[in-house]
Design an enzyme around this catalytic site. Structure first.
Site, mmCIF file in Angstrom:
data_model
loop_
_atom_site.group_PDB
_atom_site.id
_atom_site.type_symbol
_atom_site.label_atom_id
_atom_site.label_comp_id
_atom_site.label_asym_id
_atom_site.label_seq_id
_atom_site.Cartn_x
_atom_site.Cartn_y
_atom_site.Cartn_z
ATOM 1 N N SER A 131 0.809 -1.215 0.000
ATOM 2 C CA SER A 131 0.000 0.000 0.000
ATOM 3 C C SER A 131 0.845 1.269 0.000
ATOM 4 O O SER A 131 1.769 1.416 0.801
ATOM 5 C CB SER A 131 -0.884 -0.028 1.259
ATOM 6 N N GLY A 132 0.471 2.200 -0.864
ATOM 7 C CA GLY A 132 1.176 3.485 -0.887
ATOM 8 C C GLY A 132 0.973 4.242 0.398
ATOM 9 O O GLY A 132 1.913 4.825 0.961
ATOM 10 N N LEU A 133 -0.268 4.236 0.889
ATOM 11 C CA LEU A 133 -0.562 4.924 2.153
ATOM 12 C C LEU A 133 0.282 4.356 3.283
ATOM 13 O O LEU A 133 0.892 5.085 4.066
ATOM 14 C CB LEU A 133 -2.066 4.754 2.473
ATOM 15 N N ASP A 188 0.997 10.416 2.218
ATOM 16 C CA ASP A 188 0.668 9.644 1.016
ATOM 17 C C ASP A 188 0.473 10.618 -0.153
ATOM 18 O O ASP A 188 -0.594 10.679 -0.753
ATOM 19 C CB ASP A 188 -0.611 8.828 1.306
ATOM 20 N N ASP A 233 1.030 -0.662 -5.030
ATOM 21 C CA ASP A 233 0.233 0.517 -5.298
ATOM 22 C C ASP A 233 1.161 1.525 -5.979
ATOM 23 O O ASP A 233 1.988 2.158 -5.339
ATOM 24 C CB ASP A 233 -0.268 1.039 -3.940
ATOM 25 N N ASP A 293 0.486 4.289 -7.365
ATOM 26 C CA ASP A 293 -0.072 5.645 -7.411
ATOM 27 C C ASP A 293 -0.385 6.033 -8.864
ATOM 28 O O ASP A 293 -1.041 5.276 -9.548
ATOM 29 C CB ASP A 293 0.882 6.644 -6.736
ATOM 30 N N GLU A 329 -3.370 4.576 -10.814
ATOM 31 C CA GLU A 329 -4.665 5.255 -10.704
ATOM 32 C C GLU A 329 -4.708 6.482 -11.609
ATOM 33 O O GLU A 329 -3.677 7.126 -11.857
ATOM 34 C CB GLU A 329 -4.935 5.640 -9.248
ATOM 35 N N LYS A 364 0.045 12.595 -6.272
ATOM 36 C CA LYS A 364 -1.312 12.139 -5.941
ATOM 37 C C LYS A 364 -1.723 12.578 -4.528
ATOM 38 O O LYS A 364 -0.881 12.966 -3.702
ATOM 39 C CB LYS A 364 -1.431 10.620 -6.105
ATOM 40 N N ASN A 409 -4.305 11.062 -1.364
ATOM 41 C CA ASN A 409 -5.051 9.866 -0.991
ATOM 42 C C ASN A 409 -6.534 10.049 -1.297
ATOM 43 O O ASN A 409 -7.097 11.136 -1.102
ATOM 44 C CB ASN A 409 -4.843 9.561 0.509
ATOM 45 N N SER A 410 -7.162 8.986 -1.749
ATOM 46 C CA SER A 410 -8.547 9.058 -2.224
ATOM 47 C C SER A 410 -9.541 9.467 -1.137
ATOM 48 O O SER A 410 -10.661 9.898 -1.455
ATOM 49 C CB SER A 410 -8.972 7.702 -2.793
ATOM 50 N N ARG A 413 -6.692 1.653 -12.015
ATOM 51 C CA ARG A 413 -7.605 2.050 -10.927
ATOM 52 C C ARG A 413 -8.428 3.252 -11.369
ATOM 53 O O ARG A 413 -7.871 4.288 -11.723
ATOM 54 C CB ARG A 413 -6.774 2.365 -9.694
ATOM 55 N N HIS A 426 -12.654 2.065 -7.299
ATOM 56 C CA HIS A 426 -12.532 2.550 -5.928
ATOM 57 C C HIS A 426 -13.766 3.366 -5.554
ATOM 58 O O HIS A 426 -14.345 4.055 -6.389
ATOM 59 C CB HIS A 426 -11.270 3.393 -5.781
#
Ligand code: SPV
Ligand code: MG
Length: 562
Positions: A59-61, A71, A98, A100, A127, A133, A135-136, A171, A202
């Site tokens: 995970s990037g986060l 992130d 991930d 990104d 994504e 980026k 975080n979503s 993504r 997502h």
């Protein structure tokens, strides 16, 4: 219930030897719902695999948070790559990273994919947002990438993969950014056409309606991956029934570790003590196990000449050595000086140099003179009335696991001990006991010898061959007066016991004690008894390079040996 469809595998097959690329591809395309678990470093990756996960989400986060940054592409892509390398080396299951937004344009994606493949990272997810980026789950209406530009990244990534089974998951962030389902489907379609192996749809709403609707509309065009962080209450069965291909549990190892580390740090800080927390945390042994220290110990035994062995040694040095007369008035013969060092110290050094460091000496006569810091001692108080087997019996509890035995008055070159240990450790030599036997003693007539000989009759005599691997010869009997025609050599007073052999030896000592035969028994009596009880005893042949010290002549030879 539609259930997950089955997508064809391009290459590879399930089972051992399968590459990580193929393993991930199989997970993504298998009929059953697949789960991959978040990890952010080598340790968490190992823990995810240990729990049974067949794949890992890097995970990037989580990687950012574990590095102490946001992130927001604050960690460079090569810093992420370094973390991935540790994760990949630490595990056998495939990793999807991930990626990104791909860390730049199509050109950066090309290089990224190449480097991931070189490190055995099975898949990347990119994504359709803008670099750097966000975080979503932060804010609303994040800008999305231009569709054509993003398709170029997908094509560039797929054209750069070094393994046919590398996977690139596109993504779609349209639902996150509030652009609606039609836009999500339009983008997914374009990304699929550009070569994406799967679509990650997502969503950040608290229920799964959006992603389930997407899955229905999308049909079976390619596998659909979801991240149920925000809709965690939705039963997993709903994803299964909807035909979702893969679920990513995206950040839970990171979040669990934050909770655990906070609690631990606070408790230790506030109590100024470790006692309250000690039982709450993993043991240090657990840390060693996770790190794979066992494997290192095995490798050390194999590759380091002086590696510490777990093999124990028992040396019996209880007797005076009466034949040496007044030389042994104030010390046992094992403590006689051989060029400035007691004989026993030389023997102990030979063991230590071969990596055998757990050494127990059985003392008796003038026991106070045997006092080395590096050896343990046990005492045969009745040394004057008992023999070798009784001395060994005093150290019976040390004769546990793989062990070596030696008389305290012998000297041998280190290669003899190492050869014996090596023969013992050889997986083909399944013997209880191995004896170091001098093949010079073959055919010796005990009647003509000037001293008592510990003779060995074995099924095969030593051969003068070089290429043949000399397996230990099966020992049939030992004695001081064997038929010369049957004598294959002389026992040097050095023996190796396997774990089972040590158990058998202890049982034989117990049985001899029960029969009343222990007090006067020699080591040869013990071995003969073990053979009678079914133990497998082998002779490993050497030629010369050893001596025992019985009398003044032997002592003079010992003084010349070193
Ligand atoms: C991550 O784990 O870094 C992800 C998933 O990208 S999410 O945080 O849900 O965006
Ligand atoms: Mg991310």
């Amino acid at each position: 219930m539609s259930g997950k469809v089955s997508y064809a595998l391009r290459t590879g097959s399930a089972g051992t030897g399968e590459s990580k690329f193929t393993a991930f591809r199989r997970l993504l395309t298998q009929p059953e719902l697949a789960f991959i678990m978040e990890a952010h470093n080598g340790l968490s990756a190992k823990i995810a695999e240990e729990a049974g996960f067949k794949g890992i989400w890097a995970s990037g986060l989580s990687i950012s948070a574990a590095l102490g940054v946001r992130d927001s592409n604050e960690a460079s892509w090569t810093q992420v790559l370094e973390v991935l390398e540790f994760m990949s080396d630490a595990t056998t299951v495939p990793i999807m990273v991930d990626g990104d937004t791909g860390y730049g344009n199509f050109n950066n994606v090309r290089r990224l994919v190449k480097k991931l493949c070189q490190r055995d990272i099975a898949a990347v997810c990119i994504e359709d947002k803008l670099f750097p980026k966000t975080n979503s789950f932060i804010g609303e209406g994040q800008p999305l990438a231009d569709i054509d530009e993003f398709c170029g990244k997908i094509k560039a990534g797929k054209d750069s993969q070094l393994d046919d089974d590398f996977s690139l998951i596109a993504r779609v962030e349209a639902l996150i950014s509030g652009w609606g389902m039609d836009e999500a489907l339009r983008r997914a379609e374009a990304y699929h056409a550009a070569g994406a192996d799967g679509i990650l749809i997502h969503s950040k709403i608290a229920h799964a309606d959006e992603v389930l609707e997407f899955r229905r509309e999308w049909g079976d065009r390619c596998p659909v991956v979801i991240v149920p962080t925000k809709y965690h209450a939705t039963p997993t069965g709903d994803f299964r029934d909807a035909g979702i291909a893969m679920v990513i549990w995206a950040n839970h190892n990171l979040r669990a570790s934050i909770t655990a580390m906070r609690e631990t740090s606070r408790a230790i800080h506030d109590s100024e003590s470790l006692s309250a927390i000690e039982t709450q945390v993993a043991t240090v042994a657990d840390v060693f196990e996770l790190a794979g220290n066992d494997e290192l110990a095995q490798a050390e035994a194999r590759y380091l000449a002086s590696a510490e062995r777990t093999t124990k040694a028992v040396v019996i040095a209880a007797s005076r050595g009466a034949k040496l007369g007044e030389l042994t008035e104030d010390r046992p013969k094992s403590m006689l000086d051989v060029r400035g060092q007691p004989l026993l110290r030389r023997l102990v050094h030979t063991f230590q140099d071969a990596g055998v460091r757990d050494i127990t000496v059985v003392r008796g006569y003038r026991k106070e003179t045997i006092d080395f810091a590096s050896v343990q001692t046990v005492d045969n108080e009745d040394y004057a009335n008992t023999g070798e087997a009784a001395s060994l019996a005093c150290a019976a509890d040390r004769l546990a696991g793989e062990s070596v035995f030696s008389y305290g008055d012998v000297l041998f070159r280190r290669f003899i001990l190492e050869g014996l240990l090596e023969a013992g450790e050889h997986p083909k030599n399944k013997k209880d006991v191995l004896l170091a036997v001098d093949s010079h003693g073959a055919g010796k007539n005990p009647a003509k010898a000037d001293r008592k000989l510990d003779l060995v009759a074995a099924k095969q005599k030593a051969r003068r061959s070089f290429l043949d691997e000399q397996k230990p010869a099966k020992v049939k009997a030992l004695g001081n007066d064997l038929d010369p025609a049957k004598v294959s050599g002389e026992w040097m007073g050095l023996a190796w016991f396997s774990e089972a052999g040590a158990t058998r030896a202890r049982a034989a000592l117990d049985a001899m004690a029960a029969d009343g035969n222990l007090a006067n028994a020699s080591m040869l009596d013990l071995f003969n008894r073990m053979i009678a009880d079914g133990a497998k005893i082998g002779a490993v042949y050497f030629s010369g390079h050893w001596l025992d010290v019985d009398d003044a002549f032997d002592l003079a030879r010992a003084r010349n040996l070193t």
